[in-house]
Design a protein around this motif. Sequence first.
Motif, PDB file in Angstrom:
ATOM      1  N   LYS A 113      10.994  -7.175 -16.091  1.00 55.36           N
ATOM      2  CA  LYS A 113       9.675  -6.548 -15.969  1.00 55.36           C
ATOM      3  C   LYS A 113       9.372  -6.161 -14.524  1.00 55.36           C
ATOM      4  CE  LYS A 113       4.795  -7.610 -16.941  1.00 55.36           C
ATOM      5  NZ  LYS A 113       3.879  -8.678 -17.393  1.00 55.36           N
ATOM      6  N   VAL A 114       9.657  -7.091 -13.619  1.00 54.30           N
ATOM      7  CA  VAL A 114       9.238  -6.853 -12.240  1.00 54.30           C
ATOM      8  C   VAL A 114      10.039  -7.744 -11.305  1.00 54.30           C
ATOM      9  CG1 VAL A 114       7.376  -8.572 -12.422  1.00 54.30           C
ATOM     10  CG2 VAL A 114       7.218  -6.778 -10.683  1.00 54.30           C
ATOM     11  N   HIS A 115      10.259  -7.250 -10.101  1.00 51.06           N
ATOM     12  CA  HIS A 115      10.797  -8.077  -9.023  1.00 51.06           C
ATOM     13  C   HIS A 115       9.868  -7.955  -7.826  1.00 51.06           C
ATOM     14  CE1 HIS A 115      14.422  -9.648 -10.642  1.00 51.06           C
ATOM     15  NE2 HIS A 115      15.035  -8.501 -10.785  1.00 51.06           N
ATOM     16  N   TYR A 156       7.406   2.393 -24.816  1.00 53.00           N
ATOM     17  CA  TYR A 156       8.501   2.604 -23.860  1.00 53.00           C
ATOM     18  C   TYR A 156       9.840   2.417 -24.564  1.00 53.00           C
ATOM     19  CZ  TYR A 156      11.280   1.447 -19.595  1.00 53.00           C
ATOM     20  OH  TYR A 156      12.199   1.388 -18.578  1.00 53.00           O
ATOM     21  N   SER A 180       2.416  -7.282 -22.117  1.00 54.17           N
ATOM     22  CA  SER A 180       1.194  -6.658 -22.559  1.00 54.17           C
ATOM     23  C   SER A 180       1.111  -6.707 -24.084  1.00 54.17           C
ATOM     24  CB  SER A 180       1.165  -5.208 -22.091  1.00 54.17           C
ATOM     25  OG  SER A 180       2.293  -4.534 -22.583  1.00 54.17           O
ATOM     26  N   TRP A 202      10.745 -10.774 -19.073  1.00 53.44           N
ATOM     27  CA  TRP A 202      11.669 -10.088 -19.977  1.00 53.44           C
ATOM     28  C   TRP A 202      13.101 -10.588 -19.803  1.00 53.44           C
ATOM     29  CZ3 TRP A 202      10.092  -4.291 -18.866  1.00 53.44           C
ATOM     30  CH2 TRP A 202       8.732  -4.108 -19.158  1.00 53.44           C
ATOM     31  N   VAL A 261       4.847  -2.244 -24.759  1.00 53.25           N
ATOM     32  CA  VAL A 261       4.759  -1.683 -23.417  1.00 53.25           C
ATOM     33  C   VAL A 261       4.698  -0.177 -23.605  1.00 53.25           C
ATOM     34  CG1 VAL A 261       5.936  -1.345 -21.214  1.00 53.25           C
ATOM     35  CG2 VAL A 261       6.020  -3.567 -22.349  1.00 53.25           C
ATOM     36  N   GLY A 288       1.797   4.804 -12.501  1.00 53.20           N
ATOM     37  CA  GLY A 288       1.971   4.906 -11.064  1.00 53.20           C
ATOM     38  C   GLY A 288       2.190   3.558 -10.452  1.00 53.20           C
ATOM     39  N   GLU A 291       4.712 -13.120 -11.607  1.00 53.40           N
ATOM     40  CA  GLU A 291       6.139 -13.352 -11.819  1.00 53.40           C
ATOM     41  C   GLU A 291       6.382 -14.472 -12.802  1.00 53.40           C
ATOM     42  OE1 GLU A 291       8.899 -12.091 -11.063  1.00 53.40           O
ATOM     43  OE2 GLU A 291       9.035 -11.306  -9.038  1.00 53.40           O
ATOM     44  N   LYS A 350       8.316  -2.662 -10.454  1.00 49.75           N
ATOM     45  CA  LYS A 350       8.111  -2.828 -11.890  1.00 49.75           C
ATOM     46  C   LYS A 350       8.889  -1.794 -12.676  1.00 49.75           C
ATOM     47  CE  LYS A 350       3.378  -4.488 -11.307  1.00 49.75           C
ATOM     48  NZ  LYS A 350       1.954  -4.195 -11.549  1.00 49.75           N
ATOM     49  N   SER A 351       9.541  -2.275 -13.710  1.00 53.94           N
ATOM     50  CA  SER A 351      10.250  -1.345 -14.582  1.00 53.94           C
ATOM     51  C   SER A 351       9.244  -0.413 -15.254  1.00 53.94           C
ATOM     52  CB  SER A 351      11.021  -2.112 -15.655  1.00 53.94           C
ATOM     53  OG  SER A 351      12.083  -2.827 -15.066  1.00 53.94           O
ATOM     54  N   GLY A 352       9.659   0.819 -15.427  1.00 55.15           N
ATOM     55  CA  GLY A 352       8.756   1.758 -16.073  1.00 55.15           C
ATOM     56  C   GLY A 352       9.279   3.166 -15.987  1.00 55.15           C
ATOM     57  N   ALA A 353       8.501   4.066 -16.544  1.00 55.81           N
ATOM     58  CA  ALA A 353       8.955   5.454 -16.627  1.00 55.81           C
ATOM     59  C   ALA A 353       7.850   6.409 -16.207  1.00 55.81           C
ATOM     60  CB  ALA A 353       9.385   5.777 -18.051  1.00 55.81           C
ATOM     61  N   ASN A 354       8.326   7.541 -15.697  1.00 52.99           N
ATOM     62  CA  ASN A 354       7.457   8.687 -15.425  1.00 52.99           C
ATOM     63  C   ASN A 354       6.298   8.373 -14.484  1.00 52.99           C
ATOM     64  OD1 ASN A 354       9.112  10.168 -17.117  1.00 52.99           O
ATOM     65  ND2 ASN A 354       7.897   9.675 -18.928  1.00 52.99           N
ATOM     66  N   ASP A 355       6.571   7.525 -13.539  1.00 52.67           N
ATOM     67  CA  ASP A 355       5.599   7.236 -12.498  1.00 52.67           C
ATOM     68  C   ASP A 355       5.705   8.337 -11.435  1.00 52.67           C
ATOM     69  OD1 ASP A 355       4.235   6.364 -10.297  1.00 52.67           O
ATOM     70  OD2 ASP A 355       5.055   4.324 -10.325  1.00 52.67           O
ATOM     71  N   PHE A 381       2.484   0.542 -18.155  1.00 55.36           N
ATOM     72  CA  PHE A 381       2.894   0.563 -16.752  1.00 55.36           C
ATOM     73  C   PHE A 381       3.219   1.964 -16.309  1.00 55.36           C
ATOM     74  CE2 PHE A 381       6.862   1.334 -18.367  1.00 55.36           C
ATOM     75  CZ  PHE A 381       7.574   0.251 -18.845  1.00 55.36           C
ATOM     76  N   GLY A 408      -0.353  -2.533 -23.359  1.00 59.93           N
ATOM     77  CA  GLY A 408      -0.271  -2.516 -21.894  1.00 59.93           C
ATOM     78  C   GLY A 408       0.501  -1.296 -21.449  1.00 59.93           C
ATOM     79  N   THR A 446       6.990  -8.664  -7.405  1.00 62.49           N
ATOM     80  CA  THR A 446       5.637  -8.238  -7.778  1.00 62.49           C
ATOM     81  C   THR A 446       5.462  -6.731  -7.836  1.00 62.49           C
ATOM     82  OG1 THR A 446       4.767 -10.211  -6.726  1.00 62.49           O
ATOM     83  CG2 THR A 446       3.185  -8.515  -7.278  1.00 62.49           C
ATOM     84  N   GLN A 447       6.034  -6.032  -6.907  1.00 59.46           N
ATOM     85  CA  GLN A 447       5.741  -4.611  -6.797  1.00 59.46           C
ATOM     86  C   GLN A 447       6.749  -3.715  -7.486  1.00 59.46           C
ATOM     87  OE1 GLN A 447       6.508  -2.931  -2.895  1.00 59.46           O
ATOM     88  NE2 GLN A 447       7.342  -4.883  -2.229  1.00 59.46           N
TER      89      GLN A 447
END
Lengths: 708, 460
Positions: free
Chosen positions: B429-431, B406, A36, B316, B399, A45, A30, B436-441, A42, A40, B433-434
């Motif tokens: 980016k993340v809150h 992205y 990255s 971010w 990213v 998954g 955090e 996380k911003s992102g796509a197509n997970d 993400f 990098g 820890t777990q």
Amino acid sequence: MKRVDGKLRRSLYALAIASAFAAGPAMSQEGGAEPSSGGGDFGGGGDGGGGGGFFSDMGFAFSGFVRFDSAFHTDSDENPNNQRTNPFNGKTTGRSAFPANGTGALNTLPGVGATLGVPLVGQALQNAVNNLITAAPGVPSTATRNTPRGHNDWNLNQLRGKFDLGVTFSSNVQMYSSIRTIYDFGNYDEFKRSDTLDYAGNPSNPDGFNQRKVRYFEYDDYKDGGKSCLNYLEICGDNYMADFTSLYLDITAGPVLIRAGQQQIAWGQALFFRIFDVPNGLDLRRHLILDDALEEYADERVAAPGVRVTWQATDQWEADAYAQMFTPTIYPTPNTPYNVIPSQFSVHETWSDEHRGEDFNYGLRLRGNFGNWGLQFIATQRYNHEGTFRWVESGVVRDLPGLPGTGSIMAGTPLEADPTGVWSANEWFTYAGQVRLDGVEGLNTLVREFQPFTGLLTGSEVGDNITAAARELDLFFGVGGGLAALNTNGGGLRGHIIHEYHKEEIYGAGASYVVEAEPGSLLDQLIINVETSYIPERKFTEKSLSRNFIESDESVTDLVMEKYHRWFDDFPATYMVFQAIHKSDSNLFGQHLGCQGGTGGDPGTEAAATNRKTKQCTDEKKGGSTDVVLAFLQPFPNYIYRLSGAALLDVDGGLLVQGGFRWSPGNNMTFDFIYNYIDGDLYGDPNSNALQNIGWADEFVIRAAYQF
Amino acid sequence: MIITRFGRDYTRRKFLADASRGVLATGVLAPLAKTIAATGEVSKAYPDELLSIEGYTKGKIKTGDYITSANVEHVKALMQPITYQQIVKQGRKLKVVKSTTDVMRLSPWEYQEATLKNAGKAKFDEKGNVVNAADGQPWIGGNPFPDPKQGIELAAAQTLSWGRHDASFYAITAYAMRADGAPRFRYTGGWAELSAVARTTLDPKPYWPEQKDKLRFQSVFFLSPNNFRGTSFMNIWYYDHRKFPELYGYVADFKRIRQFPTDQRFEPLLPGLSLYLSDAWGTGDPLHTWSGYNIVNRGPWLCGLSESWAADAPNWEHTTHGGAQGKTFWDTNVELIPEAIMIEAQPTGFPRAPVSKKQLWFDARNQVLVGMVTYDRRGEPFRCFDGAYSLYEKGDQKVMDGKHPYWSWCHFTASDIQTGDVTRVEQVKVHDTQHKSGANDPTMYERYLTQNALRSLGTS
């Protein structure tokens, strides 16, 4: 201070170690990670981040709040269940007159002396009473409880904290903990032993850990407080408690969520009415059920160690099963502001000795969503959290005043001589009516079920003769207060009851439907929900506190209708809810309906000011109990302010109205203003509606919270 | 001096002439869609004056300059009136960056590929839903109307795919700012959306067969402040755009999931926020619960489309300026959009909505939403939305989303015109820890979009 037991303490240490272990990686993610560089990714998954591995996502999150809660007592009614606010304090109360025909007349007193001539002690008692009667034949006896009358301006002054920690091991494995801390400032008219004096002027000496000193949270073994606090994972002292309301591990495996550890489980769509919300009991020590109604039982629902598995079997159906260590409902402790058990009685709690760490509750729920329709089915086997009460041997070896050698006999009865007990039949019947018990049958049961000891004390059954019961009771209470020591106006016999828990099964079914009507109309998007449950052979406290509990099949049904409706252009929609519940055998608080409407009084004496009516409880109420709720929530534009209201009507004549106002000024502060108004005597027999039990709790509540 | 072949008047006359004929033909010099299909970029479709800020302002504002109260008059027509007022009165400023002409940098790569591949295959069926014309099945991916002729085609495409990924998760931080510039609330949480149809990346595609009657699953949850931690709402959208989504919520106090009425889409989610569910992506309600969708304006516009990722901030986080405390507005990079299309719609499915109409601006090149204004029931301007998208690459920092960088939104601002309150929201980016911003997970559905997920998020 008590401590959690060893096994649980080890769990706490494990939590602390886990938290410390988690802190490093969390900070790096955090606080210090660079974006990255050069690719990098993400996108792979939940375990992502590119690193993989069990600890790849490890970190923690911490949050919580600190809040001060105050409740200002807004009327002159005081809680009658406490020593300092017993309505008989300082009031001269009539007791049955001594017979006018002198020595030997004791045998002529209806209800007294049926066994005279047999018991040794009875003879001694008879001799003592005869001497009194000889001295003052026909003179009415009176009793005046000598406890100074208290008057409380405050019902509540508590500082509380909530400290939440979430530890993430991976996207599929997380741990959550939430610690609740409470400190009660105790600025009420607290009871002290010296407030109440015996016939010789000595401080009272009631048996029981919580009867001798006000302890707001300690509640386990009545005798000495026990070795632990009542909740799992709780530490407690006179004025403070801290417990884990959550300490569990969440493991997600596809459509399955496994939650293991200390947790609360809530089922059902109905709010406040607990038809399907049966897995957990309630911890009522802090503010009874008088918190913001919109928070439901957020602070009361008791957490316990257990495992819950939820499986989204199909798009429509979800299966939800749990096995959880049984923890009972926890009542406020004696002589605390919201106490609901008269403090003339000592409650022998059995949970720790007979259930703690050994017994589990189990349940299964199936829930289906089909667009506008929803279905639910539940089946549970559990120990009823509220339990039952019955007379129990006091075990207190203490002579009746002026009657040496009677201590061992008293120990075999549910009685204990102490001025903190009951002083008159009038008081006895008053409280019997208040707690929905039968004063006459209560006496008969006490005599019948504790032979030969009660017989040795001249106790005898009186059938349904209330006059005889009053005379016998007045004599007993007088003796407890020193009649045999020539104190004619003393009083005090404490009762001992035992709190036991019984297994039961609950089967339930429910359906919900979202109405689609003309857009914007009152009916459109109205959510209708019906839940019903059936509990075969449920055990209830018997109206005479007999060991032969009432056993009956109970059904509970409720109807809930919820609606958001925008009344004003400039205001967000108003949330409105209507709920009605019908219980076939008990009232809202689980008291059996077999003894409603008793109003106290002592027909053998002059009427006391506190009791103008004289009536025993009626036969079992036909048709069950029904309660209705209307509530609303009206946010203001931008939600900075929130107005709420709720009214709970017991159709037998009780009303609870709550108005609430929340102000969220920002900067992590929140202020709540709540007013609780309770009328337990709206119409009909006051002792026939459940809300009469808490009719003294009118108050204005202010809560100021800072969140972090 | 920049010499332009077609001056500003030509451009304006072209847009006005099209409007007067009720014609929407994107592009000025050449049909835009054909130009993009042929070249992958837009330069040949627009005159120079629409391709750079220098061209538009005749050099008065240059790339790299800030638009401030000193020069905003030159670009007043390129922004919403409230934005202009904020620049003039509250010290808001916008940094101008180079206009993007490569359309592959204006959307997720796979989405744009599918748009080009599937061009011309879409139609509205008899229910008004977008379908694959060949078989009447739900749409198969990308923008179904890359050469829009009607306003409803723009709205339909936007409604079909919000974030333009098959699945998106945004770790979000929201700030509620008072009119006097003081921060009032800060919220953190997450927003998840997953398409059941029109999938271009996630298997199975283009449909999730078992969920083909659904359009999307979407949830929003909150992590802080503590009294809202665990509170979440989940919408399950039907593909049939006449039907309201199902709405479930986990209320932390209640410790359980409850069903909520779904028509309450105009209520503030949290204290202080000028955001409704209805506002999501400008099309937060099913397509046919609104009507009209008339094209009411066309012309160049300013919006953030690139260089908006705060790559150098650990999480971010974006920086701010303006207002009394320098915290009211995001530091924002904007670029000149050669052609934006404004449409107007009215809420017909919500008789009691506090909103009487909304105006949406779309970038004609890729039909991405670049602005929104809503009006109250008296017809007065109510709330204004502007934001910034970007490819998440900066120098050698990237990213990745699969094989390509992205693309997503970075931040947006919702301004309550009537109260002066401002809500700022950013994708971080993340809150915790777990999250996380992102796509197509592919795990996103079970992590965020089921009732079990809400229960797991509902910590207490």
